[in-house]
Write a protein that holds these residues in place. Structure first.
Motif, PDB file in Angstrom:
ATOM      1  N   ALA A 115       0.830  -1.207   0.000  1.00  0.00           N
ATOM      2  CA  ALA A 115       0.000   0.000   0.000  1.00  0.00           C
ATOM      3  C   ALA A 115       0.865   1.257   0.000  1.00  0.00           C
ATOM      4  O   ALA A 115       0.591   2.223  -0.723  1.00  0.00           O
ATOM      5  CB  ALA A 115      -0.923  -0.004   1.208  1.00  0.00           C
ATOM      6  N   ARG A 116       1.933   1.247   0.808  1.00  0.00           N
ATOM      7  CA  ARG A 116       2.800   2.433   0.883  1.00  0.00           C
ATOM      8  C   ARG A 116       3.569   2.639  -0.428  1.00  0.00           C
ATOM      9  O   ARG A 116       3.811   3.774  -0.833  1.00  0.00           O
ATOM     10  CB  ARG A 116       3.790   2.297   2.044  1.00  0.00           C
ATOM     11  CG  ARG A 116       3.177   2.238   3.430  1.00  0.00           C
ATOM     12  CD  ARG A 116       2.584   3.582   3.861  1.00  0.00           C
ATOM     13  NE  ARG A 116       1.320   3.884   3.211  1.00  0.00           N
ATOM     14  CZ  ARG A 116       0.136   3.320   3.532  1.00  0.00           C
ATOM     15  NH1 ARG A 116       0.066   2.416   4.492  1.00  0.00           N
ATOM     16  NH2 ARG A 116      -0.961   3.665   2.902  1.00  0.00           N
ATOM     17  N   VAL A 117       3.976   1.542  -1.080  1.00  0.00           N
ATOM     18  CA  VAL A 117       4.673   1.688  -2.360  1.00  0.00           C
ATOM     19  C   VAL A 117       3.730   2.279  -3.410  1.00  0.00           C
ATOM     20  O   VAL A 117       4.141   3.114  -4.223  1.00  0.00           O
ATOM     21  CB  VAL A 117       5.242   0.332  -2.832  1.00  0.00           C
ATOM     22  CG1 VAL A 117       5.777   0.438  -4.266  1.00  0.00           C
ATOM     23  CG2 VAL A 117       6.359  -0.135  -1.901  1.00  0.00           C
ATOM     24  N   LEU A 118       2.470   1.863  -3.391  1.00  0.00           N
ATOM     25  CA  LEU A 118       1.485   2.459  -4.313  1.00  0.00           C
ATOM     26  C   LEU A 118       1.371   3.953  -4.071  1.00  0.00           C
ATOM     27  O   LEU A 118       1.327   4.754  -5.016  1.00  0.00           O
ATOM     28  CB  LEU A 118       0.125   1.774  -4.141  1.00  0.00           C
ATOM     29  CG  LEU A 118      -0.040   0.391  -4.773  1.00  0.00           C
ATOM     30  CD1 LEU A 118      -1.360  -0.235  -4.333  1.00  0.00           C
ATOM     31  CD2 LEU A 118       0.001   0.488  -6.299  1.00  0.00           C
ATOM     32  N   ASP A 119       1.316   4.367  -2.786  1.00  0.00           N
ATOM     33  CA  ASP A 119       1.247   5.800  -2.474  1.00  0.00           C
ATOM     34  C   ASP A 119       2.488   6.515  -2.987  1.00  0.00           C
ATOM     35  O   ASP A 119       2.403   7.614  -3.553  1.00  0.00           O
ATOM     36  CB  ASP A 119       1.128   5.992  -0.948  1.00  0.00           C
ATOM     37  CG  ASP A 119      -0.201   5.495  -0.403  1.00  0.00           C
ATOM     38  OD1 ASP A 119      -1.145   5.347  -1.205  1.00  0.00           O
ATOM     39  OD2 ASP A 119      -0.279   5.239   0.820  1.00  0.00           O
ATOM     40  N   TRP A 120       3.659   5.903  -2.763  1.00  0.00           N
ATOM     41  CA  TRP A 120       4.927   6.510  -3.198  1.00  0.00           C
ATOM     42  C   TRP A 120       4.953   6.675  -4.709  1.00  0.00           C
ATOM     43  O   TRP A 120       5.364   7.720  -5.222  1.00  0.00           O
ATOM     44  CB  TRP A 120       6.083   5.633  -2.720  1.00  0.00           C
ATOM     45  CG  TRP A 120       7.440   6.201  -3.027  1.00  0.00           C
ATOM     46  CD1 TRP A 120       8.197   6.998  -2.217  1.00  0.00           C
ATOM     47  CD2 TRP A 120       8.199   6.022  -4.235  1.00  0.00           C
ATOM     48  NE1 TRP A 120       9.382   7.336  -2.835  1.00  0.00           N
ATOM     49  CE2 TRP A 120       9.406   6.748  -4.089  1.00  0.00           C
ATOM     50  CE3 TRP A 120       7.977   5.329  -5.418  1.00  0.00           C
ATOM     51  CZ2 TRP A 120      10.385   6.790  -5.071  1.00  0.00           C
ATOM     52  CZ3 TRP A 120       8.944   5.370  -6.417  1.00  0.00           C
ATOM     53  CH2 TRP A 120      10.124   6.088  -6.248  1.00  0.00           C
ATOM     54  N   ARG A 121       4.537   5.627  -5.430  1.00  0.00           N
ATOM     55  CA  ARG A 121       4.553   5.688  -6.901  1.00  0.00           C
ATOM     56  C   ARG A 121       3.636   6.783  -7.429  1.00  0.00           C
ATOM     57  O   ARG A 121       3.987   7.519  -8.358  1.00  0.00           O
ATOM     58  CB  ARG A 121       4.133   4.337  -7.489  1.00  0.00           C
ATOM     59  CG  ARG A 121       5.195   3.281  -7.410  1.00  0.00           C
ATOM     60  CD  ARG A 121       4.729   1.998  -8.097  1.00  0.00           C
ATOM     61  NE  ARG A 121       5.743   0.955  -8.049  1.00  0.00           N
ATOM     62  CZ  ARG A 121       5.571  -0.265  -8.554  1.00  0.00           C
ATOM     63  NH1 ARG A 121       4.423  -0.580  -9.149  1.00  0.00           N
ATOM     64  NH2 ARG A 121       6.547  -1.160  -8.481  1.00  0.00           N
ATOM     65  N   GLN A 122       2.440   6.882  -6.840  1.00  0.00           N
ATOM     66  CA  GLN A 122       1.496   7.906  -7.325  1.00  0.00           C
ATOM     67  C   GLN A 122       2.061   9.304  -7.095  1.00  0.00           C
ATOM     68  O   GLN A 122       2.012  10.166  -7.976  1.00  0.00           O
ATOM     69  CB  GLN A 122       0.149   7.768  -6.626  1.00  0.00           C
ATOM     70  CG  GLN A 122      -0.870   8.792  -7.121  1.00  0.00           C
ATOM     71  CD  GLN A 122      -2.199   8.687  -6.396  1.00  0.00           C
ATOM     72  OE1 GLN A 122      -2.271   8.231  -5.268  1.00  0.00           O
ATOM     73  NE2 GLN A 122      -3.272   9.125  -7.055  1.00  0.00           N
ATOM     74  N   LEU A 123       2.609   9.519  -5.918  1.00  0.00           N
ATOM     75  CA  LEU A 123       3.146  10.841  -5.599  1.00  0.00           C
ATOM     76  C   LEU A 123       4.373  11.147  -6.462  1.00  0.00           C
ATOM     77  O   LEU A 123       4.539  12.274  -6.951  1.00  0.00           O
ATOM     78  CB  LEU A 123       3.506  10.902  -4.109  1.00  0.00           C
ATOM     79  CG  LEU A 123       3.755  12.298  -3.529  1.00  0.00           C
ATOM     80  CD1 LEU A 123       2.527  13.184  -3.708  1.00  0.00           C
ATOM     81  CD2 LEU A 123       4.115  12.193  -2.054  1.00  0.00           C
ATOM     82  N   ALA A 124       5.225  10.137  -6.668  1.00  0.00           N
ATOM     83  CA  ALA A 124       6.421  10.353  -7.491  1.00  0.00           C
ATOM     84  C   ALA A 124       6.026  10.661  -8.933  1.00  0.00           C
ATOM     85  O   ALA A 124       6.666  11.498  -9.589  1.00  0.00           O
ATOM     86  CB  ALA A 124       7.310   9.109  -7.434  1.00  0.00           C
TER      87      ALA A 124
END
Length: 944
Positions: free
Chosen positions: A641-650
């Motif tokens: 879940a956190r990697v998905l958040d990171w990818r979207q923000l990046a």
């Protein structure tokens, strides 16, 4: 606009002394001419594209066909005796286009100038007068009557001595053709039409009975009254009930479709005798209209001599101007092009272009970005195999590699010669991807070319017929339609480090490449433009796609202001949040790693954490795409879940914050996106460099990015967004009374759905039930499976299946519409939008079940996405003209799916909001009302 010449079989041979009356359906010619040509105006600024097309078609017809008598028959007014019988008759038809209305009188003047009798009569339609004249003419003695029209309503008149002539195919319509169309002989056509009705004219007929069934019934029972008298004996229950319940509608329909051959004759048949135009009248009319290309074909551009006339017997309709050349041979070689390097040679080519009336044209530049491109040269084509290239900025500085600049015309001199041609309203300029070339011309130094007209675009002509079927690039179209592979750009410029600018290409190679482009473009136009009508795409192209070229050019030129300082603040915040997320991810993983590396992430998830579901690709690395991470996140894996958040923000940081900052124009501090007109399979526009259509709509990050899009001082941003447009199209297409009722009364459609699917009291639908219903409503449009719905709602697949079954049980009309879409795609290879546009589904017959299932989902969704795209395009075409007409100065800046964004002077906000909302809600008539939400603010975020 040239008529086909191979028409020897179309008209009966007329010998000296024989009588032959030709009756031309004037309305058919008018609308065909209007839709076949782009906007053009005469020297007084009056629209004349339909006048020009009508004059060309009628004059060419007259030179090719013999007759003793001829008339053009027009409709006098919309209302006639049929409206007294049935007030709804043709009541739903839209008013004629605004720019066509002032042309009606000029078209009648054109008929007079050509020396042709014209007939019209208040209270009657043109078809009634045609029927009356045909009957009266044959009553006077032996003869022939030819009706120039393909109107099915006139097929009831076919009999010995009376035939129709299809003006497009130049083929006769006699009894066999009528039988093929209606399944009965001409004398039974009105009986079939009475049963089948006609949605185009609002003739009711009997619901559920089409042409084929009607023909079977009339063949069996003989006529309408006999059928109705025996309706109770019909075996099929639905058909029997429909006939009994709608008997009176059928009788009314028969009265509506029956032509009145006893109508008064507004002008005597003797006045219809074929004769040449009065001396000087035709030439005077053509000069007054500014029809230089017709005058050129007559050889009358420079002097006042009489028009030349074609000889023949006194039975021939001998009119000028002489017909244009026979249909061009598209198989001539792509070679023999000329390099134009002198003003004298260019003047000669421009004269040829004026005489041709239709030309292919292309530009060669030093950049693919039209806003920054500089023209190196241009090419012209007047006929297949007849093209040239005009270099204007080749070479340049003398150096060891290129040598001195070749002989060529100075840009300012070339443009001085070219400008009258580009702005001549009687010469059609054909481009491939016109938006790019027109922008290049407009941005030229020395004032630019901002009045290039009229224009056609072969890319958009093809796209109007084949969206989703194949690409629309010139090379691909050339191979598909002309069986010719054009010279590749890389062939003349080289590739990689060895590539040279086009301006340094030797002129012989540059000419072969550039002139071929104009030649291919013209050949594509000659082949594809006539197909628009056959493919029922003419109105789509003429009224929407072609007009979008100018609309999008203006929007791209306007751009939208971006606050660079705000973008910088957003970038800093995103960077801080990314660092925090990265630390959280490292903590959850138990060690540091490159979060942006799919390979390293896969090793941690599936090798070190031993999670299930890992799939290795061909490279040996685990897949960690969004679907994999979403599955893991749904299982409670917080790292995913956190990697998905990171990818979207990046992605937001790199794609929008950083990219937008780099793309702010240093002169006007605005961002100028480029709209792709032919890149989607549904007719939707795409946005590129930068893409402004993928900014998340509802996330806080997306909202922050929208705050950076601002209005100039003294202005505000206005957002106008269609509300639930695809669901409204679903309600329009599918037979779902409750959905239509909900939209008609302005109810919350998702709450209504929740109440009906989950059996809740309408007043007790909570947020969670509404959220689920909303997911279902939109998921159904996209062909979502039970598994997909379960994933979206976070429920077991079995529960997802039960919800979908409950949905279809409540709304069976939706399932029927979905199955109809899939069957249409399987049968035809395409589906249609509610407005008739073909959207091709190439994989619908794929053997691979995964591809085929994807194609079926696309077939379900395409009519809704395509219909929504067409609705907003219609609004975009109408709005700039409406704003200007109302004296408002708002500028349309962006189109993002179902939303339009404007920049509006603060003093004009109220008036602009009302006008935009009114036009957007009235551009299409659906079974449910369209609704538009309007908001304003200093930034896009505030307005949205």
């Amino acid at each position: 606009m040239a008529e086909a010449t191979a028409a020897s079989e179309a008209l009966p041979e007329v010998k000296p002394g024989e009588r032959h009356l030709i009756l031309v359906d004037g309305s058919g010619y008018i609308f065909r001419a209007y839709h076949a040509l782009p906007p053009m105006t005469n020297p007084e600024g009056v629209p004349v594209n339909a006048v020009y097309g009508f004059t060309t078609m009628l004059s060419q017809f007259l030179t090719r066909h013999a007759a003793s008598h001829i008339a053009v028959v027009f409709d006098a007014a919309r209302l006639n005796f049929r409206n007294e019988i049935y007030p709804e008759y043709k009541a739903h038809r839209p008013d004629p286009p605004e720019d066509l209305i002032p042309q009606f009188a000029l078209i009648r003047d054109a008929t007079d100038a050509l020396g042709v009798c014209r007939a019209q009569l208040e209270g009657f339609e043109a078809d009634d007068l045609i029927a009356a004249y045909a009957k009266a003419y044959l009553a006077e003695g032996p003869g022939q009557v030819t009706i120039v029209s393909s109107d099915k309503d006139l097929m009831q008149l076919v009999r010995p001595g009376v035939q129709l002539l299809d003006p497009i195919k130049q083929k006769p319509i006699r009894e066999p053709e009528v039988m093929e169309k209606f399944g009965v002989t001409p004398d039974k056509v009105i009986e079939v039409q009475a049963l089948a009705g006609d949605s185009t004219d609002n003739v009711p007929g009997v619901p559920g009975i089409g042409i084929k069934t009607a023909a079977q019934l009339i063949t069996e029972y003989g006529d309408l009254e006999s059928l109705l008298a025996n309706a109770e004996k019909i075996k099929q229950p639905k058909r029997r009930e429909a006939l009994i319940e709608n008997a009176e509608k059928a009788r009314i329909s028969k009265r509506l479709v029956t032509l009145d051959d006893a109508a008064p004759l507004p002008c005597p048949i003797a006045d219809m005798a074929a004769r040449p135009p009065a001396d000087g009248r035709l030439e005077a009319f053509l000069r007054a209209m500014g029809f230089r290309s017709i005058l050129a074909r007559m050889g009358k551009l420079g002097d006042g001599a009489e028009p030349s006339r074609r000889g023949g017997t006194h039975h021939a309709v001998t009119h000028a101007p002489a017909p244009g050349p026979a249909a061009p041979d598209l198989a001539v070689p792509f070679e023999g092009y000329e390099t134009v390097t002198t003003e004298e040679a260019l003047a000669r080519w421009i004269a040829d272009c004026l005489a041709a009336g239709v030309i292919g044209i292309d530009t060669e530049t030093d950049s693919l970005d039209a806003r920054r491109a500089k023209m190196v040269g241009f090419s012209l084509a007047t006929a297949p195999g007849r093209a040239c290239y005009v270099p204007i900025r080749h070479g340049g500085e003398v150096d060891m590699l290129t040598g001195p600049a070749p002989e060529q015309i100075a840009p300012e001199r070339a443009f001085a010669l070219l400008r009258p041609l580009l702005e001549d309203p009687t010469v059609l300029k054909v481009f491939q991807h016109a938006k790019y070339d027109l922008e290049v011309f407009a941005r030229e130094e020395n004032g630019g070319f901002t009045a290039v007209a009229p224009v056609d675009d072969t890319m958009m002509i093809s796209y109007a017929m084949t969206a989703g079927k194949h690409g629309q690039g010139m090379d691909e179209l050339s191979v598909l339609y002309l069986n010719h592979a054009p010279i590749k750009f890389d062939t003349v410029t080289g590739t990689g480090k060895a590539r040279i600018p086009f301006g340094q290409v030797p002129l012989d190679k540059a000419t072969a490449y550039a002139a071929e482009d104009a030649d291919v473009t013209l050949r594509l136009w000659l082949l594809l433009k006539p197909r628009l009508r056959e493919e029922t795409a003419l109105a789509l192209y003429e009224q929407v796609e072609r007009r979008m070229v100018a609309v999008l050019r203006d929007m791209e030129s306007a751009g939208i202001k971006v606050d660079g300082a705000e973008l910088a603040r957003i970038g800093e915040d995103f960077a801080t949040r990314l660092a925090v997320l990265e630390k959280q991810i490292h903590a959850l993983a138990g060690r540091e790693f490159n979060v942006g590396s799919p390979k390293q992430l896969g090793e941690i998830l599936f090798d070190e954490m031993k999670l299930t579901g890992g799939r290795k690709g061909k490279t040996g690395a685990y897949s960690t795409d969004a679907s994999v991470l979403e599955d893991l996140s749904g299982q409670g894996v917080e790292l995913a879940a956190r990697v998905l958040d990171w990818r979207q923000l990046a992605k937001l940081k790199s794609t929008y914050v950083e990219a937008l900052a780099a793309q702010i124009d240093p002169v006007d501090r605005r961002v100028h996106t480029s709209y792709g007109m032919a890149g989607t399979s549904t007719g939707r526009l795409s946005s590129n460099d930068p893409n402004l259509q993928n900014i998340p709509v509802r996330s806080e990050e997306g909202l922050r990015i929208r705050r950076a899009f601002v209005a100039e001082p003294g202005n505000v941003i206005l957002s106008a967004d269609y509300s639930q447009i695809e669901l409204r199209l679903l309600a329009h297409l599918a037979e779902v009374p409750t959905l239509r009722e909900a939209f008609a009364h302005g109810e919350d459609i998702h709450a209504r759905t929740a109440a009906e699917i989950f059996h809740l009291d309408p007043g007790k639908v909570d947020k969670e039930a509404r959220r689920r219903a909303k997911t279902i409503n939109f998921g159904i449009i996209y062909g979502m499976s039970a598994f997909g719905l379960a994933g979206r709602l976070g429920i077991p697949p079995a529960e997802g299946r039960s919800i979908i079954e409950a949905y279809f049980a409540q709304y069976p009309g939706i399932r029927q519409e979905m199955e109809r879409c899939k069957e249409e795609a399987r049968t035809n290879g395409f589906v249609r939008t509610p407005f008739g546009r073909k959207l091709w589904i190439p994989d619908i017959a794929a053997k691979d079940p995964v591809r085929r299932a994807g194609a079926e989902r696309a077939a379900i969704n395409a009519p809704f996405q395509g219909g929504a795209a067409e609705i907003i395009k219609r609004a975009m075409v109408r709005l700039p003209r409406a704003l200007k007409h109302s004296g408002l100065t708002a500028r349309m800046l962006l189109q993002v799916h179902d939303e339009l964004v404007f920049e509006v002077p603060a003093a004009e906000v109220e008036a602009t909001s009302a006008l935009v909302k009114d036009i957007m809600e009235s551009v299409a008539k659906l079974r449910v009302p369209l609704s538009v939400e309007v908001g304003t603010g200093q930034s896009w975020a505030e307005a949205h």
